[in-house]
Design a protein around this motif. Sequence first.
Motif, PDB file in Angstrom:
ATOM      1  N   GLY A  33      31.980  45.096  36.881  1.00 53.99           N
ATOM      2  CA  GLY A  33      32.571  43.788  36.547  1.00 53.99           C
ATOM      3  C   GLY A  33      33.990  43.673  37.062  1.00 53.99           C
ATOM      4  O   GLY A  33      34.399  42.624  37.582  1.00 53.99           O
ATOM      5  N   GLN A  34      34.761  44.725  36.942  1.00 54.91           N
ATOM      6  CA  GLN A  34      36.138  44.716  37.454  1.00 54.91           C
ATOM      7  C   GLN A  34      36.145  44.573  38.963  1.00 54.91           C
ATOM      8  O   GLN A  34      36.959  43.860  39.534  1.00 54.91           O
ATOM      9  CB  GLN A  34      36.880  45.998  37.046  1.00 54.91           C
ATOM     10  N   PHE A  35      35.238  45.268  39.621  1.00 54.55           N
ATOM     11  CA  PHE A  35      35.136  45.199  41.074  1.00 54.55           C
ATOM     12  C   PHE A  35      34.796  43.772  41.498  1.00 54.55           C
ATOM     13  O   PHE A  35      35.393  43.213  42.416  1.00 54.55           O
ATOM     14  CB  PHE A  35      34.087  46.194  41.570  1.00 54.55           C
ATOM     15  N   THR A  36      33.835  43.149  40.827  1.00 56.20           N
ATOM     16  CA  THR A  36      33.438  41.775  41.143  1.00 56.20           C
ATOM     17  C   THR A  36      34.589  40.813  40.864  1.00 56.20           C
ATOM     18  O   THR A  36      34.866  39.916  41.658  1.00 56.20           O
ATOM     19  CB  THR A  36      32.207  41.373  40.306  1.00 56.20           C
ATOM     20  N   ALA A  37      35.269  41.011  39.740  1.00 55.90           N
ATOM     21  CA  ALA A  37      36.396  40.144  39.394  1.00 55.90           C
ATOM     22  C   ALA A  37      37.522  40.295  40.407  1.00 55.90           C
ATOM     23  O   ALA A  37      38.128  39.310  40.838  1.00 55.90           O
ATOM     24  CB  ALA A  37      36.899  40.465  37.989  1.00 55.90           C
ATOM     25  N   SER A  38      37.803  41.515  40.827  1.00 56.59           N
ATOM     26  CA  SER A  38      38.880  41.718  41.795  1.00 56.59           C
ATOM     27  C   SER A  38      38.506  41.113  43.141  1.00 56.59           C
ATOM     28  O   SER A  38      39.347  40.561  43.839  1.00 56.59           O
ATOM     29  CB  SER A  38      39.217  43.205  41.932  1.00 56.59           C
ATOM     30  N   LYS A  39      37.210  41.181  43.525  1.00 59.62           N
ATOM     31  CA  LYS A  39      36.760  40.567  44.785  1.00 59.62           C
ATOM     32  C   LYS A  39      36.917  39.045  44.710  1.00 59.62           C
ATOM     33  O   LYS A  39      37.369  38.416  45.661  1.00 59.62           O
ATOM     34  CB  LYS A  39      35.297  40.930  45.077  1.00 59.62           C
ATOM     35  N   SER A  40      36.545  38.443  43.575  1.00 55.29           N
ATOM     36  CA  SER A  40      36.665  36.985  43.449  1.00 55.29           C
ATOM     37  C   SER A  40      38.137  36.571  43.419  1.00 55.29           C
ATOM     38  O   SER A  40      38.508  35.540  43.971  1.00 55.29           O
ATOM     39  CB  SER A  40      35.932  36.474  42.207  1.00 55.29           C
ATOM     40  N   LEU A  45      42.640  34.236  46.120  1.00 51.87           N
ATOM     41  CA  LEU A  45      43.980  34.438  46.655  1.00 51.87           C
ATOM     42  C   LEU A  45      44.021  34.151  48.148  1.00 51.87           C
ATOM     43  O   LEU A  45      44.943  33.502  48.646  1.00 51.87           O
ATOM     44  CB  LEU A  45      44.449  35.870  46.367  1.00 51.87           C
ATOM     45  N   ALA A  46      42.991  34.584  48.871  1.00 51.61           N
ATOM     46  CA  ALA A  46      42.932  34.320  50.313  1.00 51.61           C
ATOM     47  C   ALA A  46      42.810  32.823  50.582  1.00 51.61           C
ATOM     48  O   ALA A  46      43.465  32.293  51.490  1.00 51.61           O
ATOM     49  CB  ALA A  46      41.752  35.068  50.925  1.00 51.61           C
ATOM     50  N   ALA A  50      45.588  30.589  52.516  1.00 47.82           N
ATOM     51  CA  ALA A  50      45.250  29.769  53.679  1.00 47.82           C
ATOM     52  C   ALA A  50      45.666  28.315  53.446  1.00 47.82           C
ATOM     53  O   ALA A  50      46.221  27.659  54.342  1.00 47.82           O
ATOM     54  CB  ALA A  50      43.752  29.854  53.960  1.00 47.82           C
ATOM     55  N   GLU A  51      45.447  27.832  52.243  1.00 49.34           N
ATOM     56  CA  GLU A  51      45.848  26.461  51.900  1.00 49.34           C
ATOM     57  C   GLU A  51      47.366  26.311  51.948  1.00 49.34           C
ATOM     58  O   GLU A  51      47.886  25.326  52.471  1.00 49.34           O
ATOM     59  CB  GLU A  51      45.323  26.118  50.501  1.00 49.34           C
ATOM     60  N   ALA A  52      48.083  27.303  51.435  1.00 46.48           N
ATOM     61  CA  ALA A  52      49.546  27.265  51.465  1.00 46.48           C
ATOM     62  C   ALA A  52      50.075  27.305  52.894  1.00 46.48           C
ATOM     63  O   ALA A  52      51.027  26.598  53.245  1.00 46.48           O
ATOM     64  CB  ALA A  52      50.123  28.430  50.663  1.00 46.48           C
TER      65      ALA A  52
END
Length: 185
Positions: A33-40, A45-46, A50-52
């Motif tokens: 779950g932590q791995f999935t949360a960190s990936k999301s 963040l990416a 990109a928007e910024a």
Amino acid sequence: MRRYKRNKKNDIIIDLTSLLDVIFIVLLVVMAGQFTASKSQENTLAEQQAEAEAMMEEAENNIAVYENMIDTMDNVNKYIIAVSIAVPYNKEELHKREIKLLAEGNELKSFPLVGSDTEESFNEFKETLEGFIKSNTDSPVILSLNDDDEKILYRDEKAVTEILNELSGKYGNVYIKGNLSEVMP
């Protein structure tokens, strides 16, 4: 009677194997779950980055456009003179008004209009404006009456419009913003 002593050590058997299995499974689920949360979070963040960056690029383009516009306006101001005339009034004190003559963002002169006998102030305004126009005969002069037409009395608007139309007819380098001659007969 004889008492038998029970051996308590033999009676209690704790099997930790299943407990350890459950703990490892829970630990594995939490880590996944932590791995999935960190990936999301990384994906979010990416996307935000990109928007910024896109917004920053757009802002830099807008800054370049605005700087170009400012340079153009500075160049235009070398060749064209814009004069604004404001005749504001206060609803509580209609007998105390003033004509403000502004050129290039600076107030050239202010003419008080006190009471109903304002002819002297309008004449002084006309002479000052005419002197300004004569001193700038080599450049076009654009005259603009009040940006906010609701803040001018009709009688003041009529008097100023007559002066502007007269000066526009008298001098070839004088232009009136909008067509005041159609507004006022």
